[in-house]
Structure formats: C-alpha cells, structure tokens
Design a protein around this motif. Structure first.
Motif, PDB file in Angstrom:
ATOM      1  N   PRO A  17       0.979  -1.375   0.110  1.00  0.00           N
ATOM      2  CA  PRO A  17       0.087  -0.013  -0.057  1.00  0.00           C
ATOM      3  C   PRO A  17       0.669   1.219   0.072  1.00  0.00           C
ATOM      4  N   PRO A  18       0.348   2.553  -0.241  1.00  0.00           N
ATOM      5  CA  PRO A  18       1.058   3.555  -0.202  1.00  0.00           C
ATOM      6  C   PRO A  18       1.803   3.883   1.056  1.00  0.00           C
ATOM      7  N   GLY A  19       3.121   4.142   0.990  1.00  0.00           N
ATOM      8  CA  GLY A  19       3.774   4.415   1.789  1.00  0.00           C
ATOM      9  C   GLY A  19       4.623   3.005   2.539  1.00  0.00           C
ATOM     10  N   VAL A  20       4.764   2.060   1.786  1.00  0.00           N
ATOM     11  CA  VAL A  20       5.142   0.834   1.909  1.00  0.00           C
ATOM     12  C   VAL A  20       6.195   0.289   0.837  1.00  0.00           C
ATOM     13  N   TYR A  21       7.332   0.108   0.971  1.00  0.00           N
ATOM     14  CA  TYR A  21       8.407  -0.257  -0.232  1.00  0.00           C
ATOM     15  C   TYR A  21       7.902  -1.463  -0.803  1.00  0.00           C
ATOM     16  N   ALA A  22       7.708  -1.149  -1.920  1.00  0.00           N
ATOM     17  CA  ALA A  22       7.276  -2.504  -2.944  1.00  0.00           C
ATOM     18  C   ALA A  22       8.685  -3.009  -3.334  1.00  0.00           C
ATOM     19  N   PRO A  23       8.369  -4.266  -3.497  1.00  0.00           N
ATOM     20  CA  PRO A  23       9.671  -4.993  -4.150  1.00  0.00           C
ATOM     21  C   PRO A  23      10.118  -4.511  -5.489  1.00  0.00           C
ATOM     22  N   GLN A  24      11.569  -4.240  -5.468  1.00  0.00           N
ATOM     23  CA  GLN A  24      12.068  -3.902  -6.914  1.00  0.00           C
ATOM     24  C   GLN A  24      13.381  -4.499  -7.033  1.00  0.00           C
ATOM     25  N   GLU A  25      14.266  -4.121  -7.952  1.00  0.00           N
ATOM     26  CA  GLU A  25      15.278  -4.737  -8.483  1.00  0.00           C
ATOM     27  C   GLU A  25      16.300  -5.429  -7.118  1.00  0.00           C
ATOM     28  N   ASP A  26      16.306  -4.495  -5.995  1.00  0.00           N
ATOM     29  CA  ASP A  26      17.281  -4.768  -4.781  1.00  0.00           C
ATOM     30  C   ASP A  26      16.598  -5.902  -4.081  1.00  0.00           C
ATOM     31  N   THR A  27      15.129  -6.181  -4.068  1.00  0.00           N
ATOM     32  CA  THR A  27      14.713  -7.245  -3.430  1.00  0.00           C
ATOM     33  C   THR A  27      14.886  -8.394  -4.242  1.00  0.00           C
ATOM     34  N   GLU A  28      14.972  -8.523  -5.319  1.00  0.00           N
ATOM     35  CA  GLU A  28      15.212  -9.600  -6.350  1.00  0.00           C
ATOM     36  C   GLU A  28      16.468 -10.104  -6.239  1.00  0.00           C
ATOM     37  N   LEU A  29      17.347  -9.051  -6.142  1.00  0.00           N
ATOM     38  CA  LEU A  29      18.869  -9.444  -6.057  1.00  0.00           C
ATOM     39  C   LEU A  29      19.178 -10.084  -4.678  1.00  0.00           C
ATOM     40  N   LEU A  30      18.403  -9.635  -3.714  1.00  0.00           N
ATOM     41  CA  LEU A  30      18.725 -10.150  -2.113  1.00  0.00           C
ATOM     42  C   LEU A  30      17.873 -11.763  -2.234  1.00  0.00           C
ATOM     43  N   ALA A  31      16.794 -11.780  -2.949  1.00  0.00           N
ATOM     44  CA  ALA A  31      16.323 -12.911  -2.943  1.00  0.00           C
ATOM     45  C   ALA A  31      17.177 -14.200  -3.767  1.00  0.00           C
ATOM     46  N   GLY A  32      17.787 -13.771  -4.781  1.00  0.00           N
ATOM     47  CA  GLY A  32      18.507 -14.589  -5.501  1.00  0.00           C
ATOM     48  C   GLY A  32      19.571 -15.346  -4.533  1.00  0.00           C
ATOM     49  N   ALA A  33      20.302 -14.028  -3.684  1.00  0.00           N
ATOM     50  CA  ALA A  33      21.258 -14.779  -2.653  1.00  0.00           C
ATOM     51  C   ALA A  33      20.755 -15.478  -1.512  1.00  0.00           C
ATOM     52  N   LEU A  34      19.364 -14.953  -1.381  1.00  0.00           N
ATOM     53  CA  LEU A  34      18.879 -16.193  -0.238  1.00  0.00           C
ATOM     54  C   LEU A  34      18.485 -17.597  -0.853  1.00  0.00           C
ATOM     55  N   TYR A  35      18.208 -17.722  -1.854  1.00  0.00           N
ATOM     56  CA  TYR A  35      18.070 -18.998  -2.520  1.00  0.00           C
ATOM     57  C   TYR A  35      19.352 -19.713  -2.882  1.00  0.00           C
ATOM     58  N   ASP A  36      20.553 -19.081  -2.809  1.00  0.00           N
ATOM     59  CA  ASP A  36      21.818 -19.756  -3.013  1.00  0.00           C
ATOM     60  C   ASP A  36      22.182 -20.052  -1.605  1.00  0.00           C
ATOM     61  N   GLU A  37      21.595 -19.420  -0.616  1.00  0.00           N
ATOM     62  CA  GLU A  37      22.128 -20.034   0.820  1.00  0.00           C
ATOM     63  C   GLU A  37      21.715 -21.178   1.168  1.00  0.00           C
ATOM     64  N   PRO A  38      22.553 -21.909   1.653  1.00  0.00           N
ATOM     65  CA  PRO A  38      21.998 -23.573   2.249  1.00  0.00           C
ATOM     66  C   PRO A  38      21.432 -23.432   3.474  1.00  0.00           C
ATOM     67  N   LEU A 161      22.997  -8.756   2.910  1.00  0.00           N
ATOM     68  CA  LEU A 161      22.681  -7.045   3.011  1.00  0.00           C
ATOM     69  C   LEU A 161      22.778  -6.786   1.456  1.00  0.00           C
ATOM     70  N   VAL A 162      21.698  -6.009   1.057  1.00  0.00           N
ATOM     71  CA  VAL A 162      21.806  -5.319  -0.257  1.00  0.00           C
ATOM     72  C   VAL A 162      21.878  -3.823  -0.065  1.00  0.00           C
ATOM     73  N   GLN A 163      22.819  -3.243  -0.861  1.00  0.00           N
ATOM     74  CA  GLN A 163      22.906  -1.807  -0.887  1.00  0.00           C
ATOM     75  C   GLN A 163      23.330  -1.261  -2.356  1.00  0.00           C
ATOM     76  N   SER A 164      23.282   0.150  -2.331  1.00  0.00           N
ATOM     77  CA  SER A 164      23.983   0.605  -3.490  1.00  0.00           C
ATOM     78  C   SER A 164      25.294   0.875  -3.461  1.00  0.00           C
ATOM     79  N   ALA A 165      26.026   0.994  -4.436  1.00  0.00           N
ATOM     80  CA  ALA A 165      27.526   1.306  -4.538  1.00  0.00           C
ATOM     81  C   ALA A 165      27.500   2.869  -4.273  1.00  0.00           C
TER      82      ALA A 165
END
Length: 228
Positions: A17-38, A161-165
């Motif tokens: 909803p308005p005011g809540v951060y919606a999933p974006q490229e950073d979410t997807e990048l971190l999700a990929g790392a999550l699923y690589d993690e055993p 953790l995901v962040q910007s350069a």
C-alpha cells in the motif's frame, strides 16, 4: 519478479500500500542470494526492514522460522497480510531495526535497508522516505547494521545485505570484518536510475557520488558469516 524455493523465477505480487516499499530490483537481487544460501528447514531467520514482507515470505516458503521487523505500522500490516495470503507463518514485529529482537539470535539475517544518500540537514527521514533516505552518505542505517547484526548471529550464521554502490559497499565490508565476520560482495547488478536517484541526480553528481558519465546505479549483495 522473485524466486520460489527451487530457484526458478515466478511472478509474485505482494500487496504494498502507499507508504510501504514495494519489491524492486534490490529485493530480487537479495532473493537470489537467499536461495543460493544453504539454509536448512527450521532455521531461524530475521528479515529486518521487511517492507511488504516479500523476503520474509520467501524465507518462510523454505520452511524457515521467520521474524520480520519494520518501523512502519503500514509495513507491519502489509507484511502480516502478505504472509497470510501466501499461507506461511511469519512473526511480524514493529520497531526500530533490531530493538524488537534484543536477546534473540538467528541463523540468517536479511537486510534491505535504506541506503540512498539524501540532501538535508541530517535529521531522520519521515514517512515513506524512511524506506530509502539514509543521510548525506547513505549510511544512516547501514552503519548500525554493521555494528549490531553480528551480535545477533549464531556461530556459523550469515547476514545477507543489499545496498547501492552510492553508499560505499567497501566500507560496509570493512566494518563487518571488524565486527568479526567473514564478509564479501557476492552479487552485483547495474540498473537504470529509479525515481529516487533520478530526483536527486544533480545533487549526487555535485557530491561526487555519481560521475559525470554514469547513467546506471550498481546494487550489491554483501554476505557476512560469523565463524563457528
């Protein structure tokens, strides 16, 4: 677009909803790392700054025991609703960063904190901007995570953790190593400027955080493991 427990891509549409951060490229990048993690089923996972709860739900789908934290009341409600819609158990708590889980420990901590450098007088951001504005150097929350997350990790536990350069990943890696973890950048992705960066592009260039020719932002995932 996120990933399912088998690592394949599939469409998800968590409510944001308005005011809540919606999933974006950073979410997807971190999700990929999550699923690589055993991470074994039953592992205790903390998703700090959960926003819509997309990553918390993704971890819960793997059979983990998940706690999600956010300072925003709207985000807490959204995360609870999205976990309910997904049919997975997620314990959602409202509070400032790690305050709601003091005294607990985790096998995995996920963090997609605010990391965009922001002009201003240094006062804390308010409203929806809390999801992305992070002070003049972008490290308002990153430095707290570097200092506080390792204390909550069990031996062998991992922070993703995901962040910007724009907010100095090298400094994050260095501070996590100083806190006793083995830390390194494990994923990178260059993306088109989003609306927040576009809106302050001139200021970022004046500060030297963007070069005169850069037209894309680099995102990184940092993995920090507490030795056994």
């Amino acid at each position: 677009m996120l990933l399912d427990g088998g690592g394949t891509r599939r469409s998800v549409s968590p409510l944001a909803p308005p005011g809540v951060y919606a999933p974006q490229e950073d979410t997807e990048l971190l999700a990929g790392a999550l699923y690589d993690e055993p991470v074994p089923p039953g592992a205790d996972v903390l998703d700090v700054g959960t926003g819509s709860g997309a990553l918390a739900v993704a971890a819960a789908r793997r059979g983990c025991r998940v706690t999600a934290v956010d300072v925003s009341r709207r985000a807490v409600c959204a995360a609870r609703l999205n976990a309910l819609r997904a049919g997975v158990p997620v314990r959602v708590r409202r509070g400032n960063l790690f305050e709601p889980v003091r005294g607990e420990s985790f096998d995995l901590i996920l963090a997609n904190p605010p990391y965009v450098p922001a002009p201003g007088d240094g006062s804390p951001p308010r409203g929806a901007a809390r999801a992305w504005d992070a002070g003049g150097d972008g490290r308002l929350v990153l430095d707290r995570i570097c200092g506080e997350a390792p204390v909550l990790l069990r031996p062998g536990g991992v922070l993703l953790l995901v962040q910007s350069a724009l907010s100095d990943p090298g400094l994050t890696v260095g501070r996590l190593r100083a806190a006793g973890t083995k830390a390194a950048v494990i994923r990178r992705r260059r993306i088109a400027f989003g609306p927040v960066v576009r809106g302050r592009e001139r200021w970022l260039r004046e500060r030297g955080l963007l070069s005169g020719t850069e037209d894309r932002e680099e995102l990184v995932v940092i993995r920090a493991e507490l030795p056994v």
